[in-house]
Design an enzyme around this catalytic site. Structure first.
Site, PDB file in Angstrom:
ATOM      1  N   CYS A 190       0.832  -1.198   0.000  1.00 47.55           N
ATOM      2  CA  CYS A 190       0.000   0.000   0.000  1.00 47.55           C
ATOM      3  C   CYS A 190       0.871   1.254   0.000  1.00 47.55           C
ATOM      4  O   CYS A 190       1.517   1.544  -0.997  1.00 47.55           O
ATOM      5  CB  CYS A 190      -0.998  -0.021   1.156  1.00 47.55           C
ATOM      6  SG  CYS A 190      -2.306   1.226   0.972  1.00 47.55           S
TER       7      CYS A 190
ATOM      8  N   HIS B 108      -3.715  -5.134   0.484  1.00 39.37           N
ATOM      9  CA  HIS B 108      -3.217  -5.537   1.803  1.00 39.37           C
ATOM     10  C   HIS B 108      -3.348  -7.049   2.013  1.00 39.37           C
ATOM     11  O   HIS B 108      -4.304  -7.511   2.636  1.00 39.37           O
ATOM     12  CB  HIS B 108      -3.995  -4.813   2.897  1.00 39.37           C
ATOM     13  CG  HIS B 108      -3.638  -3.384   3.042  1.00 39.37           C
ATOM     14  ND1 HIS B 108      -2.627  -2.968   3.873  1.00 39.37           N
ATOM     15  CD2 HIS B 108      -4.135  -2.271   2.449  1.00 39.37           C
ATOM     16  CE1 HIS B 108      -2.518  -1.656   3.797  1.00 39.37           C
ATOM     17  NE2 HIS B 108      -3.424  -1.206   2.934  1.00 39.37           N
TER      18      HIS B 108
ATOM     19  N   GLU C 152      -1.715  -8.837   4.050  1.00 39.72           N
ATOM     20  CA  GLU C 152      -1.618  -9.144   5.482  1.00 39.72           C
ATOM     21  C   GLU C 152      -2.980  -9.107   6.159  1.00 39.72           C
ATOM     22  O   GLU C 152      -3.201  -9.798   7.164  1.00 39.72           O
ATOM     23  CB  GLU C 152      -0.625  -8.202   6.176  1.00 39.72           C
ATOM     24  CG  GLU C 152      -1.140  -6.818   6.517  1.00 39.72           C
ATOM     25  CD  GLU C 152      -1.236  -5.834   5.357  1.00 39.72           C
ATOM     26  OE1 GLU C 152      -1.590  -4.669   5.622  1.00 39.72           O
ATOM     27  OE2 GLU C 152      -0.980  -6.199   4.188  1.00 39.72           O
TER      28      GLU C 152
END
Length: 147
Positions: free
Chosen positions: A19, A122, A124
């Site tokens: 990001c 993202h 994660e």
């Protein structure tokens, strides 16, 4: 930005920017950003804050033969999206290797074959997606000198 420049120029270490990290990577290498995708770039809304963070909300087309393609093994990924800025002009020495359906840059990577990758989504936050975790496995492998 200074740290990224140092890593790119002096250390030549694997880098994974996520990001804002992808945006910093691009700017540190000489590229530019849209300060606001909707207002400046006339793109749709990319900050999907009303959805669970692990939920895919749009599709990303991955360039066949790219490093990102090698990591995920497919041309279409379903990703989340939590940003309002994005890559405008890609830095020299980098290439765009994934884009949203409307053309927002979703991944860049260094052309020299090193593991220097920036992704706009993202992974994660998509902790329950084995597919999305592949980017972290590839980064660890590259960091160990195996990739």
């Amino acid at each position: 930005i200074g740290l990224v420049k140092f890593l790119l120029e002096k250390r030549r270490k694997p880098i994974l920017g996520i990001c804002r990290g992808a945006q910093v990577l691009n700017v540190a290498a000489g590229g530019t950003l849209y300060q606001d995708l909707e207002q400046e770039g006339n793109f749709g809304h990319h900050f999907m804050g009303v959805y669970p963070m692990n939920r895919p909300v749009h599709k990303v087309r991955v360039k066949a033969g790219s490093g990102v393609f090698g990591i995920f093994g497919k041309e279409i990924l379903e990703t989340n999206s939590f940003h309002h800025q994005g890559v405008k002009e890609v830095a020299e020495g980098f290439e765009i290797t994934a884009s949203s359906e409307e053309g927002v840059v979703e991944a860049i990577e260094k052309k020299d074959g090193s593991f220097v990758v920036g992704i706009q989504w993202h992974p994660e936050m998509m902790y329950d997606s084995g597919e999305q975790q592949a980017i972290f496995r590839a980064f660890v492998k590259a960091s160990q000198g195996e990739g």
